[in-house]
Scaffold this motif. Sequence first.
Motif, PDB file in Angstrom:
ATOM      1  N   ALA A   1       0.829  -1.209   0.000  1.00 31.53           N
ATOM      2  CA  ALA A   1       0.000   0.000   0.000  1.00 31.53           C
ATOM      3  C   ALA A   1       0.861   1.255   0.000  1.00 31.53           C
ATOM      4  O   ALA A   1       0.611   2.210  -0.749  1.00 31.53           O
TER       5      ALA A   1
ATOM      6  N   MET B   1      -4.710   6.120  -0.093  1.00 37.96           N
ATOM      7  CA  MET B   1      -5.099   4.742   0.206  1.00 37.96           C
ATOM      8  C   MET B   1      -6.366   4.352  -0.566  1.00 37.96           C
ATOM      9  O   MET B   1      -6.534   3.201  -0.963  1.00 37.96           O
TER      10      MET B   1
ATOM     11  N   LYS C   1      -6.698   1.155  -3.222  1.00 35.77           N
ATOM     12  CA  LYS C   1      -7.793   0.176  -3.288  1.00 35.77           C
ATOM     13  C   LYS C   1      -8.424   0.132  -4.673  1.00 35.77           C
ATOM     14  O   LYS C   1      -8.911  -0.904  -5.119  1.00 35.77           O
ATOM     15  N   ARG C   2      -8.384   1.268  -5.360  1.00 36.13           N
ATOM     16  CA  ARG C   2      -8.995   1.339  -6.689  1.00 36.13           C
ATOM     17  C   ARG C   2      -8.120   0.705  -7.765  1.00 36.13           C
ATOM     18  O   ARG C   2      -8.630   0.087  -8.702  1.00 36.13           O
TER      19      ARG C   2
ATOM     20  N   LEU D   1      -5.522  -1.627  -7.312  1.00 38.02           N
ATOM     21  CA  LEU D   1      -5.102  -3.017  -7.114  1.00 38.02           C
ATOM     22  C   LEU D   1      -5.879  -4.006  -7.995  1.00 38.02           C
ATOM     23  O   LEU D   1      -5.264  -4.867  -8.643  1.00 38.02           O
TER      24      LEU D   1
ATOM     25  N   ASP E   1      -5.906  -7.861  -4.894  1.00 42.13           N
ATOM     26  CA  ASP E   1      -7.005  -7.344  -4.082  1.00 42.13           C
ATOM     27  C   ASP E   1      -6.471  -6.689  -2.810  1.00 42.13           C
ATOM     28  O   ASP E   1      -5.259  -6.632  -2.581  1.00 42.13           O
ATOM     29  N   GLU E   2      -7.397  -6.210  -1.981  1.00 39.64           N
ATOM     30  CA  GLU E   2      -7.017  -5.444  -0.797  1.00 39.64           C
ATOM     31  C   GLU E   2      -6.237  -6.263   0.230  1.00 39.64           C
ATOM     32  O   GLU E   2      -5.563  -5.696   1.096  1.00 39.64           O
ATOM     33  N   SER E   3      -6.321  -7.583   0.150  1.00 39.40           N
ATOM     34  CA  SER E   3      -5.579  -8.425   1.095  1.00 39.40           C
ATOM     35  C   SER E   3      -4.073  -8.269   0.934  1.00 39.40           C
ATOM     36  O   SER E   3      -3.305  -8.654   1.820  1.00 39.40           O
TER      37      SER E   3
ATOM     38  N   MET F   1      -2.543  -5.325   0.615  1.00 38.45           N
ATOM     39  CA  MET F   1      -2.110  -3.975   0.984  1.00 38.45           C
ATOM     40  C   MET F   1      -1.039  -3.947   2.072  1.00 38.45           C
ATOM     41  O   MET F   1      -0.087  -3.173   1.996  1.00 38.45           O
TER      42      MET F   1
END
Length: 303
Positions: free
Chosen positions: A104, A122, A126-127, A129, A135-137, A139
């Motif tokens: 991130a 941030m 998220k947008r 990735l 995915d967010e996992s 970050m």
Amino acid sequence: MDITFEKVGYSYSAGTPFESRALYDVNLNIPDGSYTALIGHTGSGKSTVTQHLNALLKPTEGSVLIGDRIITNKSNNKNLKDLRKKVGIVFQFPESQLFEETIAKDIAFGPMNFGVSEADAMAIVKRVLPLVGLDESFMDRSPFDLSGGQMRRVAIAGVLAMEPEVLVLDEPTAGLDPAGRREIMNMFYQLHIDKGLTIVLVTHQMNDVATYADHVVILEKGTVVRMGPPAEIFKDAAWLQQKQLGLPSALAFLDTFSQKTGIDFGNERPLRTEQLAAVLIAKINENKGSKNAAKEEGGNHVG
């Protein structure tokens, strides 16, 4: 955003005993929304042209029009920051530029360097990735715990976080296996289609040129020697052979097949595998039809 080179020349270490001429009289246009391929041998000037696309280099002679900005050798470096945000460059092995402790933070570094707040940066992370297949996992993970392909995706996400209008790809699949190459190239093409990104691809892979590009620029010894759509560029196999440039594999197969079998395919010049299959099937059916007609005619004569 169009990019136009007008009579551009560039010399490294200009005005010194070590001066080295890299470009001369380069005239080219990269249309807004296009997928342009830059091809040519090592030393042809591709990398130097690439660095002019967002004014990392300024022309020694001539001008580069980037959107509504004219870049010459007198352009002020202090006023180029916004321009470099609009044109993102993915260099070879971009994963080597990762440095932050989390994914991130690495992706957010560029936007925050341009004054975006941490919270907004941030949100951008998220947008972008999902755009690179993550995915967010991811970050809070370290980029250095990822596979090479995943690290490259993170580095690309860092460029996309700047929300560029033009994405320049300098041999973006170097070092990847065939499956990884296809995934990355399909990802860029989807960005081109879905986001309307102008893509500039620097490559030696003629299959990628044939599959994705709609505009081709060929460089040789520091200048442009030919431009046009892929179908036009690859029509002249003899010229490409003279320049020691390859053909897409589908077209190379058809030419070899035609030479060995004596079958004339006329003006058919398939650039992709599916086009090649369609051409071969049509020719087989045509030959079958001719043979059946000959048999029927022979039978009528006998009767």
